[in-house]
Design a protein around this motif. Structure first.
Motif, PDB file in Angstrom:
ATOM      1  N   PHE A 154       4.057  -1.706  -5.453  1.00  0.00           N
ATOM      2  CA  PHE A 154       4.144  -0.747  -4.358  1.00  0.00           C
ATOM      3  C   PHE A 154       3.873  -1.360  -2.988  1.00  0.00           C
ATOM      4  CE2 PHE A 154       3.176   2.150  -8.008  1.00  0.00           C
ATOM      5  CZ  PHE A 154       4.460   2.646  -8.102  1.00  0.00           C
ATOM      6  N   GLY A 155       3.834  -2.719  -2.889  1.00  0.00           N
ATOM      7  CA  GLY A 155       3.800  -3.363  -1.586  1.00  0.00           C
ATOM      8  C   GLY A 155       2.507  -4.037  -1.195  1.00  0.00           C
ATOM      9  N   LYS A 156       1.529  -4.088  -2.083  1.00  0.00           N
ATOM     10  CA  LYS A 156       0.274  -4.772  -1.765  1.00  0.00           C
ATOM     11  C   LYS A 156       0.429  -6.249  -2.140  1.00  0.00           C
ATOM     12  CE  LYS A 156      -4.619  -3.817  -2.323  1.00  0.00           C
ATOM     13  NZ  LYS A 156      -5.594  -3.038  -3.079  1.00  0.00           N
ATOM     14  N   ASN A 157       1.304  -6.949  -1.398  1.00  0.00           N
ATOM     15  CA  ASN A 157       1.638  -8.337  -1.705  1.00  0.00           C
ATOM     16  C   ASN A 157       2.098  -9.035  -0.428  1.00  0.00           C
ATOM     17  OD1 ASN A 157       4.662  -8.083  -1.401  1.00  0.00           O
ATOM     18  ND2 ASN A 157       4.333  -6.599  -3.025  1.00  0.00           N
ATOM     19  N   LYS A 158       2.336 -10.306  -0.536  1.00  0.00           N
ATOM     20  CA  LYS A 158       2.831 -11.087   0.598  1.00  0.00           C
ATOM     21  C   LYS A 158       4.114 -11.794   0.173  1.00  0.00           C
ATOM     22  CE  LYS A 158      -1.811 -11.923   2.231  1.00  0.00           C
ATOM     23  NZ  LYS A 158      -2.887 -12.893   2.353  1.00  0.00           N
ATOM     24  N   PRO A 159       5.115 -11.854   1.045  1.00  0.00           N
ATOM     25  CA  PRO A 159       6.355 -12.547   0.707  1.00  0.00           C
ATOM     26  C   PRO A 159       6.123 -14.035   0.461  1.00  0.00           C
ATOM     27  CG  PRO A 159       6.572 -11.361   2.787  1.00  0.00           C
ATOM     28  CD  PRO A 159       5.141 -11.261   2.363  1.00  0.00           C
ATOM     29  N   GLY A 216       6.538 -17.491   5.016  1.00  0.00           N
ATOM     30  CA  GLY A 216       5.176 -17.307   5.512  1.00  0.00           C
ATOM     31  C   GLY A 216       4.818 -15.879   5.850  1.00  0.00           C
ATOM     32  N   GLY A 217       5.098 -15.437   7.084  1.00  0.00           N
ATOM     33  CA  GLY A 217       4.679 -14.109   7.530  1.00  0.00           C
ATOM     34  C   GLY A 217       5.630 -13.020   7.085  1.00  0.00           C
ATOM     35  N   GLY A 218       5.572 -11.906   7.754  1.00  0.00           N
ATOM     36  CA  GLY A 218       6.494 -10.818   7.451  1.00  0.00           C
ATOM     37  C   GLY A 218       5.837  -9.692   6.682  1.00  0.00           C
ATOM     38  N   ASP A 219       6.638  -8.680   6.442  1.00  0.00           N
ATOM     39  CA  ASP A 219       6.142  -7.498   5.750  1.00  0.00           C
ATOM     40  C   ASP A 219       6.064  -7.736   4.248  1.00  0.00           C
ATOM     41  OD1 ASP A 219       6.044  -6.116   8.144  1.00  0.00           O
ATOM     42  OD2 ASP A 219       8.092  -5.372   7.945  1.00  0.00           O
ATOM     43  N   SER A 220       5.271  -6.914   3.587  1.00  0.00           N
ATOM     44  CA  SER A 220       5.210  -6.979   2.136  1.00  0.00           C
ATOM     45  C   SER A 220       6.514  -6.436   1.555  1.00  0.00           C
ATOM     46  CB  SER A 220       4.020  -6.168   1.624  1.00  0.00           C
ATOM     47  OG  SER A 220       4.188  -4.805   1.934  1.00  0.00           O
ATOM     48  N   GLU A 221       6.746  -6.721   0.300  1.00  0.00           N
ATOM     49  CA  GLU A 221       7.949  -6.269  -0.382  1.00  0.00           C
ATOM     50  C   GLU A 221       7.569  -5.305  -1.501  1.00  0.00           C
ATOM     51  OE1 GLU A 221      10.633  -9.451  -1.479  1.00  0.00           O
ATOM     52  OE2 GLU A 221       9.668 -10.740  -0.012  1.00  0.00           O
ATOM     53  N   THR A 222       8.466  -4.379  -1.805  1.00  0.00           N
ATOM     54  CA  THR A 222       8.238  -3.468  -2.925  1.00  0.00           C
ATOM     55  C   THR A 222       9.336  -3.688  -3.959  1.00  0.00           C
ATOM     56  OG1 THR A 222       9.542  -1.686  -1.941  1.00  0.00           O
ATOM     57  CG2 THR A 222       7.185  -1.704  -1.459  1.00  0.00           C
ATOM     58  N   MET A 223       9.068  -3.243  -5.170  1.00  0.00           N
ATOM     59  CA  MET A 223      10.071  -3.266  -6.227  1.00  0.00           C
ATOM     60  C   MET A 223       9.941  -1.969  -7.014  1.00  0.00           C
ATOM     61  SD  MET A 223       8.299  -6.355  -8.463  1.00  0.00           S
ATOM     62  CE  MET A 223       9.307  -6.309  -9.898  1.00  0.00           C
ATOM     63  N   ALA A 224      10.970  -1.619  -7.739  1.00  0.00           N
ATOM     64  CA  ALA A 224      10.964  -0.362  -8.482  1.00  0.00           C
ATOM     65  C   ALA A 224       9.991  -0.439  -9.659  1.00  0.00           C
ATOM     66  CB  ALA A 224      12.366  -0.047  -8.993  1.00  0.00           C
ATOM     67  N   MET A 225       9.254   0.631  -9.873  1.00  0.00           N
ATOM     68  CA  MET A 225       8.428   0.754 -11.069  1.00  0.00           C
ATOM     69  C   MET A 225       9.372   1.119 -12.197  1.00  0.00           C
ATOM     70  SD  MET A 225       5.412   0.859 -12.581  1.00  0.00           S
ATOM     71  CE  MET A 225       3.976   1.422 -11.709  1.00  0.00           C
ATOM     72  N   THR A 226       9.344   0.357 -13.271  1.00  0.00           N
ATOM     73  CA  THR A 226      10.269   0.598 -14.373  1.00  0.00           C
ATOM     74  C   THR A 226       9.523   0.880 -15.667  1.00  0.00           C
ATOM     75  OG1 THR A 226      10.390  -1.741 -14.935  1.00  0.00           O
ATOM     76  CG2 THR A 226      12.015  -0.931 -13.367  1.00  0.00           C
TER      77      THR A 226
END
Length: 95
Positions: free
Chosen positions: A63-68, A72-82
């Motif tokens: 759900f986005g509590k991560n780092k790319p 280096g920087g930038g926004d976190s990424e999300t993926m679908a819960m499956t």
């Protein structure tokens, strides 16, 4: 609570597959399209507690509590819960 959990699980995405062959006793041979997996290792005694910790860690990442990784920087990424969510356990030498 059981009915709610079932309904919530039914709304989750599932990996896309093609049915290759249907065998006896309801067994299906499937070919899956590529998909992403989030996984973690928990070093804790007790299956229930470590399963809960591992699930929360993976859910946070999904759900986005991560780092790319790239750039280096930038926004976190999300993926679908499956579904399904798989859990496996292994005892350590001390148990």
């Amino acid at each position: 609570a059981g009915l709610y959990a079932w309904r919530a699980a039914e709304q989750l995405e599932r990996p896309v597959y093609t049915l290759v062959q249907r065998l006896s006793n309801g067994v299906e041979l499937r070919k899956y399209e590529p998909y992403l997996i989030a996984e973690t290792t928990v070093e804790k005694a007790g299956f229930r507690e470590s399963t809960g910790d591992g699930f929360r860690t993976c859910a946070g990442y999904i759900f986005g509590k991560n780092k790319p990784k790239r750039g280096g920087g930038g926004d976190s990424e999300t993926m679908a819960m499956t579904a399904p969510v798989r859990v496996s356990g292994q005892t350590t030498d001390g148990e």
